[in-house]
Design a protein around this motif. Structure first.
Motif, PDB file in Angstrom:
ATOM      1  N   ARG A  41      12.397   5.590  16.516  1.00 17.77           N
ATOM      2  CA  ARG A  41      11.455   4.494  16.884  1.00 17.77           C
ATOM      3  C   ARG A  41      10.121   5.131  16.210  1.00 17.77           C
ATOM      4  N   LEU A  42       9.729   6.426  16.244  1.00 17.83           N
ATOM      5  CA  LEU A  42       8.605   7.180  15.563  1.00 17.83           C
ATOM      6  C   LEU A  42       8.815   6.855  14.029  1.00 17.83           C
ATOM      7  N   LEU A  46       6.796   5.333  11.300  1.00 17.01           N
ATOM      8  CA  LEU A  46       6.268   5.856  10.024  1.00 17.01           C
ATOM      9  C   LEU A  46       6.662   5.287   8.765  1.00 17.01           C
ATOM     10  N   ALA A  47       7.914   4.682   8.619  1.00 21.77           N
ATOM     11  CA  ALA A  47       8.526   4.399   7.478  1.00 21.77           C
ATOM     12  C   ALA A  47       7.969   2.888   7.370  1.00 21.77           C
ATOM     13  N   GLU A  48       7.500   2.319   8.227  1.00 24.97           N
ATOM     14  CA  GLU A  48       6.974   1.021   8.108  1.00 24.97           C
ATOM     15  C   GLU A  48       5.529   0.929   7.531  1.00 24.97           C
ATOM     16  N   GLN A  49       5.005   2.253   7.606  1.00 27.58           N
ATOM     17  CA  GLN A  49       3.620   2.359   7.027  1.00 27.58           C
ATOM     18  C   GLN A  49       3.691   2.759   5.530  1.00 27.58           C
ATOM     19  N   VAL A 272       0.647   7.554  14.399  1.00 23.98           N
ATOM     20  CA  VAL A 272       0.960   7.038  12.981  1.00 23.98           C
ATOM     21  C   VAL A 272      -0.054   6.469  12.160  1.00 23.98           C
ATOM     22  N   GLU A 273      -1.278   6.041  12.932  1.00 18.45           N
ATOM     23  CA  GLU A 273      -2.325   5.542  12.210  1.00 18.45           C
ATOM     24  C   GLU A 273      -3.043   6.630  11.551  1.00 18.45           C
ATOM     25  N   SER A 276      -1.078   8.157   8.598  1.00 24.46           N
ATOM     26  CA  SER A 276      -0.878   7.170   7.505  1.00 24.46           C
ATOM     27  C   SER A 276      -2.396   7.076   6.943  1.00 24.46           C
ATOM     28  N   LYS A 277      -3.418   7.324   7.519  1.00 23.33           N
ATOM     29  CA  LYS A 277      -4.547   7.289   6.909  1.00 23.33           C
ATOM     30  C   LYS A 277      -4.820   8.528   5.961  1.00 23.33           C
ATOM     31  N   LEU A 278      -4.080   9.641   6.470  1.00 23.92           N
ATOM     32  CA  LEU A 278      -4.293  10.923   5.818  1.00 23.92           C
ATOM     33  C   LEU A 278      -3.441  10.903   4.347  1.00 23.92           C
ATOM     34  N   THR A 279      -2.229  10.407   4.606  1.00 27.97           N
ATOM     35  CA  THR A 279      -1.359  10.187   3.489  1.00 27.97           C
ATOM     36  C   THR A 279      -1.805   9.329   2.513  1.00 27.97           C
ATOM     37  N   ALA A 280      -2.250   8.191   3.068  1.00 29.13           N
ATOM     38  CA  ALA A 280      -2.699   7.088   2.086  1.00 29.13           C
ATOM     39  C   ALA A 280      -3.831   7.418   1.247  1.00 29.13           C
ATOM     40  N   GLY A 281      -4.631   8.572   1.393  1.00 30.60           N
ATOM     41  CA  GLY A 281      -5.876   9.146   0.720  1.00 30.60           C
ATOM     42  C   GLY A 281      -5.148  10.009  -0.345  1.00 30.60           C
ATOM     43  N   GLN A 282      -3.995  10.321  -0.406  1.00 31.55           N
ATOM     44  CA  GLN A 282      -3.704  11.244  -1.464  1.00 31.55           C
ATOM     45  C   GLN A 282      -2.575  10.870  -2.486  1.00 31.55           C
TER      46      GLN A 282
END
Length: 282
Positions: A41-42, A46-49, A272-273, A276-282
């Protein structure tokens, strides 16, 4: 579906979630744990993001290669391998996946491996998320109860494994959250059926104990980093997360009150939030 990759001279079992076109996110599990200990589920959240999530079995765990010929480590004897070797396994898996670089997230020993990977291959780690880990065992010694749980006598039957998992979770788990006994028992049974290798766990533990302090090397990293820790972790106390965050330039420290040495489901949305915020910035 479990796949097998050839990496660093061994076979590594792995599974993926999400679109192959998503942000590559590699999940590294802890001591004696298997890829199934990253909850389905986790991984799905993460995949949904927008992540392409890959979870895998470390050497000497699950369906990956077990170094049976190395035997069980002897007290005071040499470790059959170190965390740096497990980091090279991880880099090799990335090669097999066709990933030049990835976002890397590790829990406990997995956090130590993730830190080591970032030190050894800084160009291959887009972001680093270190969960309930430490750069050095000396800065985060376990409580006596947690130490006893860690060094509990190995079990020899499925029933014993299930019982031991509940006892261990009650000692090192999250006091601020209700113990999900049914889930713990089911997962322990699945893990036993998939693979039971106490000597392999001992070799992983020897790798942790014999590996050097990473603090100074972490100060030279130039990677966006998130450090996650439970305020009530008795196995690797909060001081381990604080030391990790203090060492890595610009790292963010996220502390969950009531969380111990596990990842209770109620913290997943916040985790997850943040990831996702960390990875979206790169």
């Amino acid at each position: 579906m479990t796949s097998i990759a050839s990496a660093n001279g061994i076979d590594i079992a792995y599974e993926s979630f999400g679109s192959p076109g998503g942000r590559p996110l590699l999940l590294i599990m802890g001591l004696g744990a298997q890829l199934i200990h990253w909850d389905d589920r986790l991984c799905a959240q993460l995949a949904e993001q927008g992540h392409h999530v890959v979870r895998f079995d470390n050497r000497d765990a699950g369906l990956s290669t077990h170094l049976h010929d190395a035997g069980a480590p002897t007290p005071g004897g040499p470790a059959p391998y170190l965390l740096k070797d497990m980091a090279e396994d991880t880099a090799g898996l990335m090669d097999a996946l066709g990933w030049q670089a990835a976002h890397v997230m590790g829990a406990s020993m997995g956090g130590m491996i993730a830190q080591t990977l970032a030190i050894q291959h800084p160009d291959r780690v887009l972001t680093l998320t270190s969960i309930m880990s430490t750069p050095d065992l000396g800065v985060a010694p376990p409580t006596e109860a947690a130490r006893e749980a860690l060094f509990a006598k190995p079990v020899s039957t499925r029933e014993e494994a299930v019982k031991q998992a509940v006892v261990t979770s009650s000692v090192i788990g999250s006091p601020g959250y209700e113990l999900d006994r049914e889930h713990i028992e089911r997962l322990a049974g699945q893990a036993y059926d998939r693979c039971h290798d106490p000597a392999g766990v001992a070799r992983q533990l020897a790798a942790i104990m014999a590996s050097p302090d990473r603090t100074e090397a972490l100060t030279r990293l130039n990677v966006p980093a998130l450090v996650v820790h439970g305020a009530d972790d008795p196995l690797i106390p909060l001081s381990g997360g604080q030391a990790t965050a203090a060492a890595i330039p610009g790292a963010e420290l996220k502390v969950f009150p009531g969380m111990g040495h596990d990842l209770p489901a109620p913290v997943w949305p916040d985790l997850v939030e943040a990831v996702s915020k960390l990875t979206a910035g790169q």
